[in-house]
Motif scaffolding. Structure first.
Motif, PDB file in Angstrom:
ATOM      1  N   VAL A 153      18.959 -29.092  62.784  1.00 52.54           N
ATOM      2  CA  VAL A 153      17.727 -29.463  62.184  1.00 52.54           C
ATOM      3  C   VAL A 153      18.171 -29.115  60.538  1.00 52.54           C
ATOM      4  O   VAL A 153      18.686 -28.306  60.124  1.00 52.54           O
ATOM      5  CB  VAL A 153      16.850 -28.430  62.543  1.00 52.54           C
ATOM      6  CG1 VAL A 153      15.326 -28.664  61.799  1.00 52.54           C
ATOM      7  CG2 VAL A 153      16.348 -28.553  64.173  1.00 52.54           C
ATOM      8  N   THR A 154      17.738 -30.343  59.769  1.00 51.52           N
ATOM      9  CA  THR A 154      18.009 -30.275  58.522  1.00 51.52           C
ATOM     10  C   THR A 154      16.591 -30.305  57.724  1.00 51.52           C
ATOM     11  O   THR A 154      15.754 -31.186  58.039  1.00 51.52           O
ATOM     12  CB  THR A 154      18.800 -31.154  57.918  1.00 51.52           C
ATOM     13  OG1 THR A 154      20.108 -30.849  58.596  1.00 51.52           O
ATOM     14  CG2 THR A 154      19.242 -31.009  56.347  1.00 51.52           C
ATOM     15  N   PHE A 155      16.106 -29.230  56.796  1.00 49.34           N
ATOM     16  CA  PHE A 155      14.834 -29.549  56.147  1.00 49.34           C
ATOM     17  C   PHE A 155      15.196 -29.988  54.745  1.00 49.34           C
ATOM     18  O   PHE A 155      16.025 -29.312  54.102  1.00 49.34           O
ATOM     19  CB  PHE A 155      14.307 -28.045  56.088  1.00 49.34           C
ATOM     20  CG  PHE A 155      13.086 -27.962  55.239  1.00 49.34           C
ATOM     21  CD1 PHE A 155      12.159 -29.085  54.991  1.00 49.34           C
ATOM     22  CD2 PHE A 155      12.800 -26.648  54.511  1.00 49.34           C
ATOM     23  CE1 PHE A 155      11.169 -28.739  54.112  1.00 49.34           C
ATOM     24  CE2 PHE A 155      11.683 -26.673  53.787  1.00 49.34           C
ATOM     25  CZ  PHE A 155      10.744 -27.476  53.406  1.00 49.34           C
ATOM     26  N   ILE A 156      14.533 -30.999  54.192  1.00 53.44           N
ATOM     27  CA  ILE A 156      14.706 -31.509  52.855  1.00 53.44           C
ATOM     28  C   ILE A 156      13.406 -31.340  52.141  1.00 53.44           C
ATOM     29  O   ILE A 156      12.624 -32.218  52.729  1.00 53.44           O
ATOM     30  CB  ILE A 156      15.299 -32.998  52.984  1.00 53.44           C
ATOM     31  CG1 ILE A 156      16.588 -33.141  53.619  1.00 53.44           C
ATOM     32  CG2 ILE A 156      15.150 -33.418  51.670  1.00 53.44           C
ATOM     33  CD1 ILE A 156      17.177 -34.413  53.945  1.00 53.44           C
ATOM     34  N   PRO A 157      13.239 -30.466  51.300  1.00 53.22           N
ATOM     35  CA  PRO A 157      11.904 -30.299  50.657  1.00 53.22           C
ATOM     36  C   PRO A 157      11.455 -31.300  50.062  1.00 53.22           C
ATOM     37  O   PRO A 157      12.045 -32.105  49.498  1.00 53.22           O
ATOM     38  CB  PRO A 157      12.007 -29.006  50.080  1.00 53.22           C
ATOM     39  CG  PRO A 157      13.420 -28.332  50.445  1.00 53.22           C
ATOM     40  CD  PRO A 157      14.243 -29.522  51.014  1.00 53.22           C
ATOM     41  N   GLY A 158      10.075 -31.465  49.911  1.00 57.05           N
ATOM     42  CA  GLY A 158       9.313 -32.506  49.089  1.00 57.05           C
ATOM     43  C   GLY A 158       8.622 -31.985  48.054  1.00 57.05           C
ATOM     44  O   GLY A 158       8.864 -30.765  47.662  1.00 57.05           O
ATOM     45  N   ASN A 159       7.873 -32.673  47.352  1.00 59.13           N
ATOM     46  CA  ASN A 159       6.985 -32.203  45.971  1.00 59.13           C
ATOM     47  C   ASN A 159       5.875 -31.155  46.637  1.00 59.13           C
ATOM     48  O   ASN A 159       5.629 -30.078  45.946  1.00 59.13           O
ATOM     49  CB  ASN A 159       6.587 -33.220  45.313  1.00 59.13           C
ATOM     50  CG  ASN A 159       5.642 -34.190  46.235  1.00 59.13           C
ATOM     51  OD1 ASN A 159       6.370 -34.887  47.085  1.00 59.13           O
ATOM     52  ND2 ASN A 159       4.431 -34.642  45.958  1.00 59.13           N
ATOM     53  N   HIS A 160       5.235 -31.410  47.983  1.00 62.59           N
ATOM     54  CA  HIS A 160       4.304 -30.374  48.484  1.00 62.59           C
ATOM     55  C   HIS A 160       4.786 -29.011  48.771  1.00 62.59           C
ATOM     56  O   HIS A 160       4.078 -28.009  49.073  1.00 62.59           O
ATOM     57  CB  HIS A 160       3.466 -31.080  49.422  1.00 62.59           C
ATOM     58  CG  HIS A 160       2.439 -31.980  48.851  1.00 62.59           C
ATOM     59  ND1 HIS A 160       1.230 -31.707  48.705  1.00 62.59           N
ATOM     60  CD2 HIS A 160       2.636 -33.349  48.455  1.00 62.59           C
ATOM     61  CE1 HIS A 160       0.553 -32.866  48.447  1.00 62.59           C
ATOM     62  NE2 HIS A 160       1.517 -33.817  48.125  1.00 62.59           N
TER      63      HIS A 160
ATOM     64  N   LEU B  72      18.019 -24.159  48.439  1.00 60.06           N
ATOM     65  CA  LEU B  72      18.934 -25.274  48.689  1.00 60.06           C
ATOM     66  C   LEU B  72      20.442 -24.572  49.399  1.00 60.06           C
ATOM     67  O   LEU B  72      20.976 -23.840  48.686  1.00 60.06           O
ATOM     68  CB  LEU B  72      19.029 -26.153  47.753  1.00 60.06           C
ATOM     69  CG  LEU B  72      17.641 -26.891  47.433  1.00 60.06           C
ATOM     70  CD1 LEU B  72      18.189 -27.889  46.169  1.00 60.06           C
ATOM     71  CD2 LEU B  72      17.339 -27.501  48.626  1.00 60.06           C
ATOM     72  N   GLY B  73      20.775 -25.072  50.303  1.00 63.05           N
ATOM     73  CA  GLY B  73      22.334 -24.812  50.857  1.00 63.05           C
ATOM     74  C   GLY B  73      22.380 -23.431  51.894  1.00 63.05           C
ATOM     75  O   GLY B  73      23.310 -23.300  52.361  1.00 63.05           O
ATOM     76  N   LEU B  74      20.902 -22.910  51.890  1.00 68.14           N
ATOM     77  CA  LEU B  74      21.035 -21.711  52.889  1.00 68.14           C
ATOM     78  C   LEU B  74      20.384 -22.142  54.232  1.00 68.14           C
ATOM     79  O   LEU B  74      20.027 -23.146  54.250  1.00 68.14           O
ATOM     80  CB  LEU B  74      19.927 -20.584  52.113  1.00 68.14           C
ATOM     81  CG  LEU B  74      20.150 -20.173  50.718  1.00 68.14           C
ATOM     82  CD1 LEU B  74      19.246 -19.154  50.193  1.00 68.14           C
ATOM     83  CD2 LEU B  74      21.771 -19.524  50.824  1.00 68.14           C
ATOM     84  N   MET B  75      20.429 -21.191  55.030  1.00 68.94           N
ATOM     85  CA  MET B  75      20.098 -21.520  56.451  1.00 68.94           C
ATOM     86  C   MET B  75      18.769 -20.352  56.604  1.00 68.94           C
ATOM     87  O   MET B  75      18.738 -19.395  56.361  1.00 68.94           O
ATOM     88  CB  MET B  75      21.124 -20.945  57.455  1.00 68.94           C
ATOM     89  CG  MET B  75      22.416 -21.799  57.414  1.00 68.94           C
ATOM     90  SD  MET B  75      22.092 -23.550  58.111  1.00 68.94           S
ATOM     91  CE  MET B  75      22.006 -23.181  59.878  1.00 68.94           C
TER      92      MET B  75
ATOM     93  N   ILE C  38      18.166 -23.379  60.705  1.00 68.65           N
ATOM     94  CA  ILE C  38      17.595 -24.598  59.781  1.00 68.65           C
ATOM     95  C   ILE C  38      18.454 -24.833  58.606  1.00 68.65           C
ATOM     96  O   ILE C  38      18.080 -23.712  57.748  1.00 68.65           O
ATOM     97  CB  ILE C  38      16.026 -24.894  59.795  1.00 68.65           C
ATOM     98  CG1 ILE C  38      15.521 -24.845  61.200  1.00 68.65           C
ATOM     99  CG2 ILE C  38      15.720 -25.976  59.063  1.00 68.65           C
ATOM    100  CD1 ILE C  38      14.006 -24.743  60.994  1.00 68.65           C
ATOM    101  N   ARG C  39      19.019 -25.737  58.531  1.00 66.64           N
ATOM    102  CA  ARG C  39      19.702 -25.765  56.850  1.00 66.64           C
ATOM    103  C   ARG C  39      18.778 -26.338  56.017  1.00 66.64           C
ATOM    104  O   ARG C  39      18.135 -27.494  56.204  1.00 66.64           O
ATOM    105  CB  ARG C  39      21.056 -26.724  57.044  1.00 66.64           C
ATOM    106  CG  ARG C  39      21.816 -26.823  55.740  1.00 66.64           C
ATOM    107  CD  ARG C  39      22.959 -27.587  56.036  1.00 66.64           C
ATOM    108  NE  ARG C  39      23.978 -26.506  56.807  1.00 66.64           N
ATOM    109  CZ  ARG C  39      24.485 -25.545  56.064  1.00 66.64           C
ATOM    110  NH1 ARG C  39      24.476 -25.225  54.808  1.00 66.64           N
ATOM    111  NH2 ARG C  39      25.476 -24.670  56.633  1.00 66.64           N
ATOM    112  N   ILE C  40      18.597 -25.929  54.741  1.00 62.01           N
ATOM    113  CA  ILE C  40      18.031 -26.747  53.728  1.00 62.01           C
ATOM    114  C   ILE C  40      18.597 -27.358  52.846  1.00 62.01           C
ATOM    115  O   ILE C  40      19.582 -26.903  52.119  1.00 62.01           O
ATOM    116  CB  ILE C  40      17.065 -25.573  52.983  1.00 62.01           C
ATOM    117  CG1 ILE C  40      16.264 -24.625  54.090  1.00 62.01           C
ATOM    118  CG2 ILE C  40      16.248 -25.733  51.978  1.00 62.01           C
ATOM    119  CD1 ILE C  40      15.658 -23.396  53.447  1.00 62.01           C
ATOM    120  N   GLU C  41      18.474 -28.597  52.478  1.00 60.37           N
ATOM    121  CA  GLU C  41      19.223 -29.237  51.523  1.00 60.37           C
ATOM    122  C   GLU C  41      18.315 -30.390  50.715  1.00 60.37           C
ATOM    123  O   GLU C  41      17.137 -30.571  51.045  1.00 60.37           O
ATOM    124  CB  GLU C  41      20.177 -30.358  52.485  1.00 60.37           C
ATOM    125  CG  GLU C  41      21.397 -29.604  53.178  1.00 60.37           C
ATOM    126  CD  GLU C  41      22.604 -28.808  52.416  1.00 60.37           C
ATOM    127  OE1 GLU C  41      22.407 -28.873  51.220  1.00 60.37           O
ATOM    128  OE2 GLU C  41      23.270 -28.360  52.909  1.00 60.37           O
TER     129      GLU C  41
END
Length: 272
Positions: free
Chosen positions: A80-87, A95-98, A102-105
């Motif tokens: 699972v990869t979470f890519i944040p949006g504006n909201h 970014l780059g952490l778990m 779930i990885r955040i990129e």
């Protein structure tokens, strides 16, 4: 739980869930998550609506259930990869952490089974309103929230009449010429970014309009949203990408979905 029928994909992209708002279609989303499996699950931004939660707190138990379902998938081996949006931009500081497997990129390049490379990002950096006049975007967001509330009441009435789901906000958006022009400009800008990087395509969200089309040799893919279109982008085992609508529950559309998977590989049963 183990006996539930499932659609097995190589990858799934969903975005613009807007958990924390009354407009989030959490029941349909849970039904989708319950009946699908994938090696990769990409959360392409605006998963939790921080803008709305700052204005007033709204958090239904079904929104908790969505988060728990995603975390459970990650624990069971789904990447699972979470890519944040504006909201949900506050998550960009991580970014780059778990987080719970779930990885955040900020963005990522995904390679499909057939070798094509796709840039995956939310897409808000290509929205001139968000980047250059954030206050205007917030005002527009509030008006949009009102429309979604009207949409919710309207569909409750339709349900009592035995009619299916219909998006008032999407209908209004597609009737406004300026909105149509914005969508076209956005799609071309995102595709140009992928072309400049030498990639085969781009996968994004942000504008709540599911789309799969070629733009000057680049495959532009938008996975839609879960407040209006109720769609996901999926990768079949062959590497083919498709938009999957979930306006009906799994039980209602089971035969259609089984047919989709059998077309991809008629010798293998993907719905078990």
């Amino acid at each position: 739980m183990g006996d539930e029928p499932r659609l097995k994909f190589r990858s799934i992209w969903i975005s613009d869930l807007h958990l924390g708002t009354a407009g989030c279609q959490a029941d349909y989303l849970l039904d989708f998550l319950k009946h699908t499996d994938a090696e990769h699950l990409y959360l392409v931004g605006d998963i939790i609506d921080g803008w709305a939660l700052k204005r007033s707190w709204y958090w239904h138990q079904r929104h908790n259930d969505v988060i728990q379902k995603i975390l459970r998938k990650a624990r069971k081996g789904c990447k699972v990869t979470f890519i944040p949006g504006n909201h949900d931009e506050a998550a960009r500081q991580f970014l780059g952490l778990m987080f719970g497997e779930i990885r955040i990129e900020d963005e990522i390049v995904h390679t499909t089974a057939d070798g094509r490379r796709f840039l995956v990002l939310h897409g808000d950096r290509f929205d001139g309103v968000v980047q250059c006049a954030k206050w205007l975007a917030v005002v527009g967001d509030r008006l949009y929230g009102i429309t979604l509330k009207l949409n919710q009441w309207f569909n409750q009435l339709r349900a009592r009449m035995g009619l299916g789901y219909w998006s008032l906000s999407q209908y209004l958006k597609h009737k406004v010429k300026s909105a149509v022009n914005f969508v076209s400009d956005f799609e071309e800008a995102v595709a140009a970014e992928a072309r400049q990087r030498g990639l085969d395509g781009v996968i994004c969200g942000h504008i709540h309009k599911a789309e799969l089309r070629e733009i000057d040799g680049i495959l532009y893919c938008n996975d839609g949203d879960w407040v209006e279109s109720l769609t996901a982008l999926v990768e079949l085992p062959s590497g083919e990408l498709r938009i999957l609508g979930w306006q009906k529950t799994f039980a209602e559309q089971q035969q259609e979905l089984q047919h989709l998977m059998m077309i991809d590989n008629p010798t293998k049963e993907y719905v078990q």
